[in-house]
Motif scaffolding. Structure first.
Motif, PDB file in Angstrom:
ATOM      1  N   ARG A 447       0.841  -1.197   0.000  1.00  0.00           N
ATOM      2  CA  ARG A 447       0.000   0.000   0.000  1.00  0.00           C
ATOM      3  C   ARG A 447       0.881   1.255   0.000  1.00  0.00           C
ATOM      4  O   ARG A 447       1.828   1.364   0.777  1.00  0.00           O
ATOM      5  CB  ARG A 447      -0.930   0.017   1.215  1.00  0.00           C
ATOM      6  CG  ARG A 447      -1.891  -1.163   1.232  1.00  0.00           C
ATOM      7  CD  ARG A 447      -2.964  -1.022   2.283  1.00  0.00           C
ATOM      8  NE  ARG A 447      -3.896  -2.134   2.223  1.00  0.00           N
ATOM      9  CZ  ARG A 447      -5.105  -2.132   2.763  1.00  0.00           C
ATOM     10  NH1 ARG A 447      -5.535  -1.051   3.409  1.00  0.00           N
ATOM     11  NH2 ARG A 447      -5.896  -3.191   2.662  1.00  0.00           N
ATOM     12  N   TYR A 479      -3.463  -0.404  -3.472  1.00  0.00           N
ATOM     13  CA  TYR A 479      -3.689  -1.402  -2.431  1.00  0.00           C
ATOM     14  C   TYR A 479      -3.217  -2.791  -2.889  1.00  0.00           C
ATOM     15  O   TYR A 479      -3.454  -3.780  -2.202  1.00  0.00           O
ATOM     16  CB  TYR A 479      -5.171  -1.466  -2.065  1.00  0.00           C
ATOM     17  CG  TYR A 479      -5.726  -0.155  -1.532  1.00  0.00           C
ATOM     18  CD1 TYR A 479      -5.520   0.223  -0.207  1.00  0.00           C
ATOM     19  CD2 TYR A 479      -6.460   0.699  -2.352  1.00  0.00           C
ATOM     20  CE1 TYR A 479      -6.030   1.417   0.291  1.00  0.00           C
ATOM     21  CE2 TYR A 479      -6.976   1.891  -1.867  1.00  0.00           C
ATOM     22  CZ  TYR A 479      -6.757   2.251  -0.550  1.00  0.00           C
ATOM     23  OH  TYR A 479      -7.264   3.448  -0.065  1.00  0.00           O
ATOM     24  N   ASP A 568      -8.820  -1.909   8.149  1.00  0.00           N
ATOM     25  CA  ASP A 568      -9.812  -1.952   7.072  1.00  0.00           C
ATOM     26  C   ASP A 568     -11.191  -2.392   7.536  1.00  0.00           C
ATOM     27  O   ASP A 568     -12.166  -2.210   6.817  1.00  0.00           O
ATOM     28  CB  ASP A 568      -9.365  -2.907   5.965  1.00  0.00           C
ATOM     29  CG  ASP A 568      -8.334  -2.286   5.045  1.00  0.00           C
ATOM     30  OD1 ASP A 568      -8.071  -1.079   5.202  1.00  0.00           O
ATOM     31  OD2 ASP A 568      -7.782  -3.000   4.200  1.00  0.00           O
TER      32      ASP A 568
END
Length: 582
Positions: A447, A479, A568
């Protein structure tokens, strides 16, 4: 080197050998030469190149003939090169009306420009800036553009912007900002000119700005007085923030361990350091060599540029003192200005450079700054803005740069810059044709974020009179390890600048209000924070004329996945209620 703006009326130049040539889709390459030249032509340092006895230029008439639509997937590439790497020639391309449409006036060899592959007539002008009796060879070619992968399908993150209040003395004097985050407190530390500002965020993401400048009152008698180049660095592991002001061949440097409440003065830099473009960074020591001399665990690096080389010095006592400055490269290797120093988790040190031969590159040290190796990205061409690197948790290197055609490109290396993958234009999907001030950061190994100022207007963005672009702050995020990127406009309703942005140094006019770079960093949860100077404020932001401001501003990620996958599970915007603003 100075860049040329606008047209070149009333100048004369010698003809190349041969004096003219052409390229087409069926005959895609032509070459020519010029010289030898004995007399330097440095007229461009005053802002406008002039050609005539004894300060000569060399003109080549180039005709391009291609079918309609050929520019989709193709570019016109023009290179000039010369044998003696100590010499220097500059390259300008003029359209049929005598206006500059592209220029490469750095100290790179070769100098390179890329233009859309359309039917047109050009004058390719070569200026012997420092010829040393040398000749040059020019090549114009129609080349295939590298194919970019599809943009990322990830949900685009969003950003909230805040600016320093007018009550802060230097709020509108914030060109070339740098930023760090104290991950223990969540405070962002923002440096521009002689001011160090602290930006604290509450649980709703509202920013509070405070002046915490290093000065006598805070224990740093040499800080906040004068500066040629300000710089700030916050070590994410130790939370120590360094603030430095360049002063000739030394630096006036202090550090703080309490977000600017108190400052400790230091020796500043290594001996003998350079006079320009200082940068400070830090991280773990590489194994197998001498390490820390005190309880402070990390190495601190001070790098800067001189006339014929650039050097780096290392501190083993937390930045209090530095060893001797060691050259990273000379003019035989690189001629462009370098970017900011970054240190990988394994102690490998990287300093990117915009002009190493015909490419952009990283200078790499794997032995704590004792020796350095220049490693090029062969897919790149030299640009006008310093490139930037971000390093993931596993050592993956992301190098973002402004290519010679003005576009925003980024590449990935898994072997410390020896080879590069996934080199691509991250602005193409949004129609971005010109960018300046690349700035890259990374979190998890797969990332990273790439911030830059960009505009959808093509052409010579340094043409003060003719360029009409509108600039915004953009951030591209990956990502998946740089295989694909999602790019967003972080200032969609408020331009950062209108018209030209000059990156030609002291020869620029008022359009150098933003100076030479911006900066980007992460907080403890992987949110991206971008420091920039807002050059279009007040009435300019709502449709009025450009006012050439330089307001201290930060764009902070407000939603979407961050650069740390561990966070996340809940969207970034929802987390803030339970994070205490950190």
């Amino acid at each position: 080197m100075a860049l040329l703006a606008g047209a070149l009326p009333g100048v004369s130049a010698d003809a190349a050998t041969p004096p003219s040539g052409s390229v087409s889709d069926t005959a895609p390459t032509t070459t020519w030469g010029g010289g030898p030249f004995a007399v330097p032509n440095v007229s461009g340092t005053t802002g406008t190149v002039s050609c005539g006895d004894p300060q000569l230029c060399d003109d080549y008439a180039l005709k391009v003939t291609v079918p309609t639509g050929y520019d989709t997937g193709h570019s016109l590439r023009i290179d000039i090169k010369w044998p003696d790497s100590a010499a220097d020639f500059d390259l300008y391309v003029l359209d049929a009306n005598g206006h500059v449409v592209a220029a490469s006036a750095s100290s790179s060899d070769p100098e390179t420009v890329l233009l859309p592959a359309v039917t047109a007539s050009y004058t390719v002008r070569v200026v012997p800036y420092a010829p040393l009796g040398d000749s040059f060879t020019g090549t114009a070619s129609l080349v295939s553009d590298p194919a970019d992968p599809p943009p990322s399908t990830a949900t685009p993150p969003t950003y909230a912007n805040s600016s320093a209040p007018d009550s802060i003395a230097d709020a509108h004097n914030a060109g070339e900002p740098s930023i760090g985050v104290d991950r223990a407190t969540g405070a962002a530390m923002f440096q521009a000119y002689t001011s160090t500002l602290k930006v604290a965020y509450d649980s709703a993401g509202t920013a509070t700005w405070q002046d915490k400048s290093a000065n006598t009152a805070h224990g740093c008698p040499q800080g906040g007085i004068t500066s040629l180049d300000p710089i700030l660095f916050t070590d994410p592991a130790t939370h120590r923030t360094f603030e430095s002001q360049l002063a000739g061949k030394t630096a006036l440097t202090c550090y703080t361990d309490d977000d600017g409440e108190t400052w400790t003065p230091t020796a500043g830099s290594g001996i003998n350091s350079g006079v320009d473009h200082q940068t400070i960074g830090g991280g773990p020591f590489a194994p197998g060599g001498p390490g820390a001399l005190t309880s402070y665990p990390d190495a601190v690096y001070y790098c800067s540029q001189d006339i014929a080389d650039a050097s780096c010095a290392v501190s083993r006592d937390g930045g209090l003192t530095y060893g001797p400055a060691v050259p990273m490269y000379s003019l035989l290797d690189c001629g462009g200005l370098h970017g900011h120093v970054k240190v990988a988790p394994d102690g490998t040190v990287y300093v990117p450079n915009k002009g190493c031969g015909g490419n952009q590159a990283v200078a790499v040290s794997e032995d704590n700054g004792l020796t350095w190796t220049v490693r090029k990205n062969p897919s790149s061409t030299p640009g006008d803005s310093d490139p930037s690197v971000g390093i993931g948790a596993g050592g993956t290197v992301y190098m973002g740069y402004q290519n010679s055609d003005g576009t925003a490109r980024i590449a990935v290396s898994h072997d410390k810059g020896r080879t590069w993958l996934y080199d691509q234009n991250v602005g193409a999907a949004l129609g971005i044709k010109n960018v300046v001030f690349p700035a890259v950061t990374a979190g998890d190994d797969n990332r990273a974020a790439f911030a830059f100022l960009g505009t959808t207007t093509g052409g010579d963005y340094q043409d003060t009179a003719g360029f009409k672009g509108v600039w915004h702050l953009y951030v591209a995020t990956t990502y998946d390890g740089g295989q694909s990127w999602v790019t967003v406009d972080a200032t969609p309703t408020d331009p950062v600048q209108k018209g030209s942005i000059c990156t030609g140094g002291t020869t620029c006019g008022q359009d150098r209000n933003l100076l030479d770079f911006i900066d980007v960093t992460l907080d403890a949860h992987g949110r991206v924070l971008v420091a920039y100077a807002d050059g279009c404020t007040g009435a300019c932001a709502t449709g009025g004329a450009q006012n050439y401001d330089a307001l201290a501003s930060v764009a902070r990620q407000s939603s979407g996945n961050t650069l740390y996958g561990a966070y996340d599970a809940v969207a970034a915007g929802k987390r803030k209620k339970t994070e205490g603003g950190r």
